[in-house]
Design a protein around this motif. Structure first.
Motif, mmCIF file in Angstrom:
data_model
loop_
_atom_site.group_PDB
_atom_site.id
_atom_site.type_symbol
_atom_site.label_atom_id
_atom_site.label_comp_id
_atom_site.label_asym_id
_atom_site.label_seq_id
_atom_site.Cartn_x
_atom_site.Cartn_y
_atom_site.Cartn_z
ATOM 1 N N VAL A 140 0.852 -1.187 0.000
ATOM 2 C CA VAL A 140 0.000 0.000 0.000
ATOM 3 C C VAL A 140 0.888 1.237 0.000
ATOM 4 C CG1 VAL A 140 -1.894 -1.139 1.213
ATOM 5 C CG2 VAL A 140 -0.148 0.056 2.522
ATOM 6 N N ALA A 141 0.392 2.305 -0.595
ATOM 7 C CA ALA A 141 1.107 3.575 -0.594
ATOM 8 C C ALA A 141 0.947 4.247 0.762
ATOM 9 C CB ALA A 141 0.572 4.477 -1.701
ATOM 10 N N VAL A 142 2.024 4.815 1.259
ATOM 11 C CA VAL A 142 1.987 5.507 2.550
ATOM 12 C C VAL A 142 2.401 6.966 2.380
ATOM 13 C CG1 VAL A 142 2.327 3.437 3.954
ATOM 14 C CG2 VAL A 142 4.321 4.688 3.091
ATOM 15 N N ASP A 143 2.215 7.503 1.187
ATOM 16 C CA ASP A 143 2.546 8.905 0.950
ATOM 17 C C ASP A 143 1.764 9.783 1.921
ATOM 18 O OD1 ASP A 143 3.753 7.655 -1.119
ATOM 19 O OD2 ASP A 143 2.529 8.547 -2.698
ATOM 20 N N GLY A 144 2.452 10.700 2.599
ATOM 21 C CA GLY A 144 1.814 11.603 3.534
ATOM 22 C C GLY A 144 1.691 11.063 4.940
ATOM 23 N N ASN A 145 1.951 9.775 5.150
ATOM 24 C CA ASN A 145 1.905 9.228 6.502
ATOM 25 C C ASN A 145 3.055 9.756 7.345
ATOM 26 O OD1 ASN A 145 -0.239 7.744 5.564
ATOM 27 N ND2 ASN A 145 0.511 5.773 6.318
ATOM 28 N N ARG A 146 2.847 9.797 8.658
ATOM 29 C CA ARG A 146 3.895 10.264 9.559
ATOM 30 C C ARG A 146 5.012 9.227 9.659
ATOM 31 N NH1 ARG A 146 0.716 11.788 14.950
ATOM 32 N NH2 ARG A 146 2.854 11.774 15.738
ATOM 33 N N VAL A 147 6.241 9.705 9.747
ATOM 34 C CA VAL A 147 7.395 8.830 9.928
ATOM 35 C C VAL A 147 7.364 8.259 11.342
ATOM 36 C CG1 VAL A 147 9.913 8.707 9.931
ATOM 37 C CG2 VAL A 147 8.730 10.154 8.260
ATOM 38 N N GLN A 148 7.616 6.980 11.464
ATOM 39 C CA GLN A 148 7.575 6.340 12.771
ATOM 40 C C GLN A 148 8.613 6.936 13.718
ATOM 41 O OE1 GLN A 148 8.283 4.861 9.864
ATOM 42 N NE2 GLN A 148 9.657 3.094 10.089
ATOM 43 N N SER A 149 8.245 6.956 14.999
ATOM 44 C CA SER A 149 9.108 7.449 16.091
ATOM 45 C C SER A 149 9.395 8.942 15.994
ATOM 46 C CB SER A 149 10.437 6.674 16.154
ATOM 47 O OG SER A 149 10.206 5.291 16.340
ATOM 48 N N VAL A 150 8.577 9.710 15.241
ATOM 49 C CA VAL A 150 8.731 11.155 15.154
ATOM 50 C C VAL A 150 7.475 11.806 15.742
ATOM 51 C CG1 VAL A 150 9.063 13.152 13.659
ATOM 52 C CG2 VAL A 150 10.188 10.984 13.108
ATOM 53 N N PRO A 151 7.512 12.277 16.990
ATOM 54 C CA PRO A 151 6.345 12.934 17.579
ATOM 55 C C PRO A 151 6.166 14.337 17.019
ATOM 56 C CG PRO A 151 8.178 12.999 19.108
ATOM 57 C CD PRO A 151 8.638 12.181 17.933
ATOM 58 N N ASP A 152 4.946 14.863 17.159
ATOM 59 C CA ASP A 152 4.682 16.222 16.681
ATOM 60 C C ASP A 152 5.342 17.273 17.577
ATOM 61 O OD1 ASP A 152 3.217 15.351 14.548
ATOM 62 O OD2 ASP A 152 1.274 15.551 15.525
ATOM 63 N N TRP A 153 5.436 16.987 18.867
ATOM 64 C CA TRP A 153 5.985 17.952 19.827
ATOM 65 C C TRP A 153 6.945 17.276 20.784
ATOM 66 C CZ3 TRP A 153 5.157 23.139 19.526
ATOM 67 C CH2 TRP A 153 4.052 23.575 18.784
ATOM 68 N N ILE A 154 8.031 17.969 21.097
ATOM 69 C CA ILE A 154 8.945 17.588 22.181
ATOM 70 C C ILE A 154 9.268 18.861 22.949
ATOM 71 C CG2 ILE A 154 11.178 16.626 22.815
ATOM 72 C CD1 ILE A 154 11.195 15.058 20.239
ATOM 73 N N SER A 155 9.051 18.840 24.258
ATOM 74 C CA SER A 155 9.277 20.051 25.045
ATOM 75 C C SER A 155 9.939 19.701 26.370
ATOM 76 C CB SER A 155 7.942 20.770 25.320
ATOM 77 O OG SER A 155 8.163 21.958 26.059
ATOM 78 N N ARG A 156 10.922 20.507 26.752
ATOM 79 C CA ARG A 156 11.595 20.388 28.046
ATOM 80 C C ARG A 156 11.568 21.781 28.694
ATOM 81 N NH1 ARG A 156 10.943 16.063 26.210
ATOM 82 N NH2 ARG A 156 12.490 14.452 25.714
ATOM 83 N N SER A 157 10.829 21.933 29.767
ATOM 84 C CA SER A 157 10.659 23.241 30.406
ATOM 85 C C SER A 157 10.805 23.094 31.908
ATOM 86 C CB SER A 157 9.282 23.841 30.074
ATOM 87 O OG SER A 157 9.073 23.904 28.672
ATOM 88 N N GLY A 158 11.177 24.203 32.556
ATOM 89 C CA GLY A 158 11.313 24.122 34.000
ATOM 90 C C GLY A 158 11.782 25.420 34.622
ATOM 91 N N PHE A 159 12.118 25.300 35.921
ATOM 92 C CA PHE A 159 12.561 26.443 36.720
ATOM 93 C C PHE A 159 13.780 26.029 37.535
ATOM 94 C CE2 PHE A 159 8.019 26.978 36.123
ATOM 95 C CZ PHE A 159 7.911 28.313 35.752
ATOM 96 N N THR A 160 14.660 26.984 37.764
ATOM 97 C CA THR A 160 15.807 26.799 38.641
ATOM 98 C C THR A 160 15.839 27.941 39.644
ATOM 99 O OG1 THR A 160 17.131 25.648 36.980
ATOM 100 C CG2 THR A 160 18.320 26.654 38.812
ATOM 101 N N LEU A 161 15.883 27.609 40.925
ATOM 102 C CA LEU A 161 15.948 28.601 41.995
ATOM 103 C C LEU A 161 17.294 28.479 42.687
ATOM 104 C CD1 LEU A 161 14.634 30.750 43.823
ATOM 105 C CD2 LEU A 161 13.735 28.872 45.219
ATOM 106 N N ARG A 162 18.025 29.600 42.741
ATOM 107 C CA ARG A 162 19.324 29.627 43.400
ATOM 108 C C ARG A 162 19.256 30.570 44.591
ATOM 109 N NH1 ARG A 162 20.477 29.648 37.918
ATOM 110 N NH2 ARG A 162 21.756 27.892 37.175
ATOM 111 N N ALA A 163 19.722 30.070 45.723
ATOM 112 C CA ALA A 163 19.744 30.868 46.956
ATOM 113 C C ALA A 163 21.005 30.524 47.725
ATOM 114 C CB ALA A 163 18.501 30.592 47.817
ATOM 115 N N GLY A 164 21.990 31.375 47.626
ATOM 116 C CA GLY A 164 23.249 31.113 48.317
ATOM 117 C C GLY A 164 23.928 29.879 47.758
ATOM 118 N N ARG A 165 24.164 28.911 48.631
ATOM 119 C CA ARG A 165 24.838 27.691 48.223
ATOM 120 C C ARG A 165 23.884 26.605 47.754
ATOM 121 N NH1 ARG A 165 29.726 26.598 52.611
ATOM 122 N NH2 ARG A 165 30.847 28.571 52.291
#
Length: 266
Positions: A140-165
């Motif tokens: 079967v033709a798979v033209d236009g299908n998504r490539v395997q193991s490729v997600p639409d979104w990847i995100s890494r977010s966060g916060f860092t708090l520094r106080a003295g040591r």
């Protein structure tokens, strides 16, 4: 450089690579498999462009890219006088386009503390072009299908708090769903080798404490919420099924740095 406190530069790049046909590709894996005598080497390129910059409190990097992979290798259905067989051949091409964004901002707080917020997020769109996949004993033709193991979104977010040591970081990682095969099968098969890989979110926490000028302690809690997820559905090694995630884990480490003179200081 746009002003005295704003520094930035644009960048662009292009690279080309290829995957040659190797000896292993030419050896059938079973009596039911045959190899195309006219295999072509895999070829492709990566094209990217973007702009990065920084100010005293803000840093960013935004870019776009395109990844092309031609002559991908796979298996299709074949027939001859003896009946059905699996044919290893070039099944088609794929193209992955996307945009990436990194932003980091630091807010000074009272008492010598500061709070840093950051995100590294990518939007991806991987599609097959002029490609064919095997479904049972038919192609079967798979033209236009998504490539395997490729997600639409990847995100890494966060916060860092520094106080003295003391420094603490909370990281939230999100990966959207993806497919395990070129046919974009949603319902899992009986052996779990194909099917949708669901989206998942993982929270990690880490803290570090500077005990002395030369000695520090770091504690990390990976998968803080003990999320159950998996990242891939392998068809071969270590066997069909899923690769399950690790549960919550805690690690601790000490770091000792010796000055050039070899004398430790408090």
């Amino acid at each position: 450089m746009c002003s005295s406190d704003l520094h930035g530069n644009a960048y662009a790049g292009w690279s080309q690579a290829y995957r040659p046909v190797i000896f292993k590709d030419l050896i059938p894996g079973s009596p039911l498999e045959r190899v195309d005598k006219n295999l072509d080497d895999g070829r492709g390129y990566t094209l990217e462009a973007g702009y990065r910059g920084r100010t005293e409190r803000l840093a960013w990097d935004v870019g776009v890219f395109e990844l092309r992979y031609d002559n991908r290798m796979g298996t299709v259905a074949g027939f001859d006088a003896s009946g059905f067989y699996n044919l290893r051949t070039n099944i088609g091409d794929s193209r992955t386009r996307g945009a990436e964004l990194f932003v980091q901002h630091v807010w000074p707080l009272r008492g010598g503390r500061d709070l840093t917020a950051f995100t590294s997020t990518a939007r991806l769109d991987g599609r097959y072009l002029d490609a064919t996949a095997r479904v049972g004993t038919i192609n079967v033709a798979v033209d236009g299908n998504r490539v395997q193991s490729v997600p639409d979104w990847i995100s890494r977010s966060g916060f860092t708090l520094r106080a003295g040591r003391v420094s603490t970081t909370l990281l939230v990682s999100y990966t959207a769903d993806s497919f395990a095969d070129a046919r974009n099968t949603v319902l899992p098969s009986a052996n779990g080798a194909v099917g949708l890989v669901p989206a998942y979110t993982v929270v990690d926490f880490s803290a570090s404490l500077e005990l002395t000028k030369n000695l520090s302690l770091r504690v990390s809690v990976n998968n803080l919420l003990d999320e159950q997820y998996f990242t891939k559905r392998p068809e071969f090694y270590p066997g069909p099924g899923v690769w399950p995630s690790d549960g919550r884990s805690v690690t601790a480490s000490f770091r000792l740095m010796l000055p050039q003179g070899g004398t430790l200081r408090r």
